[in-house]
Design a protein around this motif. Structure first.
Motif, PDB file in Angstrom:
ATOM      1  N   TRP A 112      62.388  80.618  33.519  1.00 62.89           N
ATOM      2  CA  TRP A 112      61.541  80.802  32.337  1.00 62.89           C
ATOM      3  C   TRP A 112      62.228  81.684  31.294  1.00 62.89           C
ATOM      4  N   ASN A 113      62.849  82.768  31.752  1.00 58.62           N
ATOM      5  CA  ASN A 113      63.509  83.678  30.817  1.00 58.62           C
ATOM      6  C   ASN A 113      64.665  83.013  30.080  1.00 58.62           C
ATOM      7  N   SER A 114      65.431  82.179  30.796  1.00 59.65           N
ATOM      8  CA  SER A 114      66.537  81.461  30.156  1.00 59.65           C
ATOM      9  C   SER A 114      66.009  80.522  29.073  1.00 59.65           C
ATOM     10  N   LEU A 115      64.868  79.890  29.353  1.00 62.69           N
ATOM     11  CA  LEU A 115      64.274  78.960  28.389  1.00 62.69           C
ATOM     12  C   LEU A 115      63.760  79.700  27.153  1.00 62.69           C
ATOM     13  N   ILE A 116      63.100  80.836  27.370  1.00 62.96           N
ATOM     14  CA  ILE A 116      62.608  81.642  26.248  1.00 62.96           C
ATOM     15  C   ILE A 116      63.784  82.121  25.388  1.00 62.96           C
ATOM     16  N   ALA A 117      64.848  82.576  26.058  1.00 64.79           N
ATOM     17  CA  ALA A 117      66.042  83.042  25.328  1.00 64.79           C
ATOM     18  C   ALA A 117      66.691  81.905  24.550  1.00 64.79           C
ATOM     19  N   ALA A 118      66.684  80.698  25.130  1.00 67.82           N
ATOM     20  CA  ALA A 118      67.299  79.535  24.465  1.00 67.82           C
ATOM     21  C   ALA A 118      66.626  79.249  23.130  1.00 67.82           C
ATOM     22  N   PHE A 119      65.297  79.219  23.124  1.00 61.41           N
ATOM     23  CA  PHE A 119      64.564  78.930  21.879  1.00 61.41           C
ATOM     24  C   PHE A 119      64.600  80.116  20.918  1.00 61.41           C
ATOM     25  N   SER A 120      64.483  81.316  21.458  1.00 57.95           N
ATOM     26  CA  SER A 120      64.477  82.510  20.617  1.00 57.95           C
ATOM     27  C   SER A 120      65.796  82.665  19.866  1.00 57.95           C
ATOM     28  N   SER A 121      66.914  82.438  20.552  1.00 59.27           N
ATOM     29  CA  SER A 121      68.225  82.621  19.925  1.00 59.27           C
ATOM     30  C   SER A 121      68.484  81.611  18.823  1.00 59.27           C
ATOM     31  N   ARG A 122      67.784  80.484  18.851  1.00 55.90           N
ATOM     32  CA  ARG A 122      67.948  79.460  17.820  1.00 55.90           C
ATOM     33  C   ARG A 122      66.897  79.573  16.718  1.00 55.90           C
ATOM     34  N   GLY A 123      66.073  80.612  16.782  1.00 55.85           N
ATOM     35  CA  GLY A 123      65.054  80.812  15.753  1.00 55.85           C
ATOM     36  C   GLY A 123      63.836  79.932  15.911  1.00 55.85           C
ATOM     37  N   LEU A 124      63.710  79.258  17.054  1.00 56.68           N
ATOM     38  CA  LEU A 124      62.555  78.393  17.310  1.00 56.68           C
ATOM     39  C   LEU A 124      61.487  79.223  18.025  1.00 56.68           C
ATOM     40  N   LEU A 125      60.893  80.119  17.280  1.00 56.10           N
ATOM     41  CA  LEU A 125      60.043  81.143  17.879  1.00 56.10           C
ATOM     42  C   LEU A 125      58.696  80.607  18.348  1.00 56.10           C
ATOM     43  N   ARG A 126      58.214  79.548  17.725  1.00 59.71           N
ATOM     44  CA  ARG A 126      56.958  78.948  18.190  1.00 59.71           C
ATOM     45  C   ARG A 126      57.130  78.382  19.601  1.00 59.71           C
ATOM     46  N   ASN A 127      58.288  77.729  19.830  1.00 57.19           N
ATOM     47  CA  ASN A 127      58.576  77.200  21.166  1.00 57.19           C
ATOM     48  C   ASN A 127      58.748  78.336  22.169  1.00 57.19           C
ATOM     49  N   ALA A 128      59.486  79.375  21.746  1.00 56.86           N
ATOM     50  CA  ALA A 128      59.705  80.518  22.636  1.00 56.86           C
ATOM     51  C   ALA A 128      58.376  81.163  23.017  1.00 56.86           C
ATOM     52  N   ALA A 129      57.480  81.332  22.029  1.00 57.70           N
ATOM     53  CA  ALA A 129      56.171  81.944  22.297  1.00 57.70           C
ATOM     54  C   ALA A 129      55.324  81.061  23.212  1.00 57.70           C
ATOM     55  N   TYR A 130      55.467  79.734  23.052  1.00 58.51           N
ATOM     56  CA  TYR A 130      54.696  78.801  23.898  1.00 58.51           C
ATOM     57  C   TYR A 130      55.056  79.014  25.367  1.00 58.51           C
ATOM     58  N   PHE A 131      56.356  79.044  25.669  1.00 57.69           N
ATOM     59  CA  PHE A 131      56.774  79.220  27.059  1.00 57.69           C
ATOM     60  C   PHE A 131      56.450  80.630  27.553  1.00 57.69           C
ATOM     61  N   PHE A 132      56.585  81.621  26.671  1.00 63.41           N
ATOM     62  CA  PHE A 132      56.235  82.995  27.039  1.00 63.41           C
ATOM     63  C   PHE A 132      54.763  83.080  27.441  1.00 63.41           C
ATOM     64  N   ASN A 133      53.890  82.476  26.636  1.00 64.13           N
ATOM     65  CA  ASN A 133      52.452  82.536  26.906  1.00 64.13           C
ATOM     66  C   ASN A 133      52.023  81.645  28.067  1.00 64.13           C
ATOM     67  N   SER A 134      52.887  80.680  28.440  1.00 58.04           N
ATOM     68  CA  SER A 134      52.540  79.761  29.533  1.00 58.04           C
ATOM     69  C   SER A 134      52.908  80.305  30.900  1.00 58.04           C
ATOM     70  N   MET A 135      53.682  81.358  30.963  1.00 62.13           N
ATOM     71  CA  MET A 135      54.188  81.855  32.245  1.00 62.13           C
ATOM     72  C   MET A 135      53.065  82.205  33.218  1.00 62.13           C
ATOM     73  N   GLU A 136      52.040  82.892  32.708  1.00 65.46           N
ATOM     74  CA  GLU A 136      50.974  83.349  33.601  1.00 65.46           C
ATOM     75  C   GLU A 136      50.160  82.187  34.165  1.00 65.46           C
ATOM     76  N   LEU A 137      50.150  81.046  33.457  1.00 65.40           N
ATOM     77  CA  LEU A 137      49.460  79.866  33.984  1.00 65.40           C
ATOM     78  C   LEU A 137      50.106  79.372  35.271  1.00 65.40           C
ATOM     79  N   TYR A 138      51.385  79.708  35.437  1.00 63.22           N
ATOM     80  CA  TYR A 138      52.120  79.288  36.629  1.00 63.22           C
ATOM     81  C   TYR A 138      52.351  80.454  37.592  1.00 63.22           C
ATOM     82  N   GLY A 139      51.533  81.488  37.427  1.00 66.94           N
ATOM     83  CA  GLY A 139      51.570  82.600  38.377  1.00 66.94           C
ATOM     84  C   GLY A 139      52.701  83.585  38.173  1.00 66.94           C
ATOM     85  N   LEU A 140      53.314  83.580  36.987  1.00 66.64           N
ATOM     86  CA  LEU A 140      54.432  84.487  36.723  1.00 66.64           C
ATOM     87  C   LEU A 140      54.071  85.444  35.586  1.00 66.64           C
ATOM     88  N   LYS A 141      54.460  86.686  35.726  1.00 67.22           N
ATOM     89  CA  LYS A 141      54.188  87.696  34.701  1.00 67.22           C
ATOM     90  C   LYS A 141      55.479  87.958  33.916  1.00 67.22           C
TER      91      LYS A 141
END
Length: 426
Positions: A112-141
């Motif tokens: 998950w962290n690699s995916l968030i970093a991938a979108f964040s580093s490219r300025g695709l912050l909406r995508n990065a925030a989506y995966f960040f906010n989805s983590m807890e749905l899959y039991g991860l903090k």
């Protein structure tokens, strides 16, 4: 490869060293050794091969190593996701992430962290925030790395207040303890706003959490104090550094260069060489900036020649922009124009902007018109270039040309962004 072949325990560390140095030739030789030694199906070797190729910028090599893996555990899957992230390919990283979730082990926090970093580093912050906010749905903090990636992306996108609010949520609401990477990612936000109050607060926090002596935090502090005009505090930070990397030396030379003390910048370069630190392309940018601000044309030219002759560094477009600025400030506009004409790289907006600024300063209106046209071609904010040329024409009493430039900006339907400024209150 000479001597004994490295085994499965040593090969990954050698591949990692090749990746860190960008030494793809040795890395490919080690890959051949892995095949001959039947180690190319070992999961640690495979993940190290993927890491090495991605660090060297070779996505094809990383994909080939991943595709040929007979067994894929979590480490191998994560190496490929991180590899795509490093290569700036977030949607390819997402495809591997989805394939992992469907056919492999379930994605873990690293995935998950690699995916968030991938979108964040490219300025695709909406995508990065989506995966960040989805983590807890899959039991991860989200952990400190998740938060740091999001904050760094916001700062890079100049969304400073949002970055500060995200940091507040991380520390106050979530209770996550910041690390050196978090603080060094957030300090540039204070630099952007010249916000000394918050920058000093982050400095204090770095002391509390025990990361003040980290080289990246120290360099970010130097930059922040420099851009806030607090050279004295920058010097204190530099002198307290227990270890000084090339990054640290560069940051302090830039501090002196940008705060009107070029002689100190040049003296510090002498100390840097005595200390055995290796100058890089940023060192010479800092030196050229110091020479430009100090009117030291011949010394600046000598440094520019030394980049390639002595240090074997190929001059970048940023060096040419500094050189044009150096000559332009000294009134040598024709010489600066020749540099732009003869440079082996395509001039960017910083090169044309330096030439335009020199023309405006020294009354070279025809060259200014040419530079402004090139700047308008490259810049997304074309109205600014048209209005700048209008101001230049007004300065020389060329009222018809000034009116024509203003009409041109209106005729193209170009609209300027409303002006704004920041005021820090205590």
């Amino acid at each position: 490869m000479r001597g004994r072949r490295p085994g499965r325990l040593r090969l990954p560390s050698l591949l990692r060293a090749c990746g860190n140095r960008g030494d793809v030739r040795t890395g490919e030789s080690l890959h051949a050794v892995a095949v001959v030694s039947s180690l190319d199906d070992d999961v640690f070797v495979i993940s190290s091969l993927i890491d090495m190729y991605s660090r060297c910028g070779l996505g094809r090599g990383a994909r080939k190593a991943f595709g040929e893996a007979r067994e894929r555990d979590t480490v191998v899957w994560n190496s490929m996701i991180a590899g795509y992230s490093r290569l700036g390919l977030p949607f390819d990283a997402t495809r591997v992430f989805v394939a992992m979730a469907v056919a492999g082990p379930q994605p873990d926090l690293t995935s998950w962290n690699s995916l968030i970093a991938a979108f964040s580093s490219r300025g695709l912050l909406r995508n990065a925030a989506y995966f960040f906010n989805s983590m807890e749905l899959y039991g991860l903090k989200p952990d400190v790395f998740s938060w740091t990636s999001l904050i760094a992306g916001l700062v890079r996108d100049f969304r400073v207040e949002q970055a500060m609010e995200t940091f507040r949520r991380m520390v106050v609401v979530d209770g996550t303890r910041p690390r050196s990477a978090t603080i060094s990612a957030l300090l540039p936000a204070c630099s952007l706003l010249a916000d000394l109050r918050r920058g000093t607060a982050l400095h204090a926090l770095s002391v509390v959490v025990g990361v003040e002596e980290d080289v990246h935090v120290g360099s970010a502090l130097l930059d922040m104090y420099s851009k806030c005009g607090s050279l004295e505090e920058a010097v204190k930070v530099f002198e307290k550094m227990p270890e000084r990397s090339t990054i640290s030396w560069n940051s302090m030379i830039f501090c002196y260069a940008n705060n009107g003390t070029p002689s100190e910048a040049l003296a510090l370069y002498g100390e840097m060489k005595k200390a055995g630190a290796e100058p890089d392309h940023l060192t010479f940018m800092a030196l050229l900036t110091a020479c430009s601000h100090g009117g030291l044309v011949e010394l600046g030219l000598a440094f520019f020649r030394a980049i390639q002759r002595e240090r074997k560094i190929t001059p970048r477009v940023e060096h040419y922009a500094c050189l044009v600025d150096l000559l332009g400030r000294a009134g040598q506009v024709c010489r600066a124009k020749e540099v732009v004409k003869e440079m082996p790289l395509a001039p960017d907006r910083f090169v044309w902007g330096a030439l335009l600024g020199a023309c405006r300063m020294h009354g070279e209106v025809e060259t200014a018109a040419m530079a402004a046209a090139q700047l308008a071609r490259l810049s997304s904010e074309r109205r600014g270039s048209c209005l700048l040329m209008s101001d230049i024409f007004v300065g020389f009493g060329r009222w018809e040309d000034a009116g024509r430039m203003k009409m041109l900006s209106k005729g193209r339907g170009l609209r300027g962004l409303p002006g704004c400024s920041w005021v820090t209150t205590s």
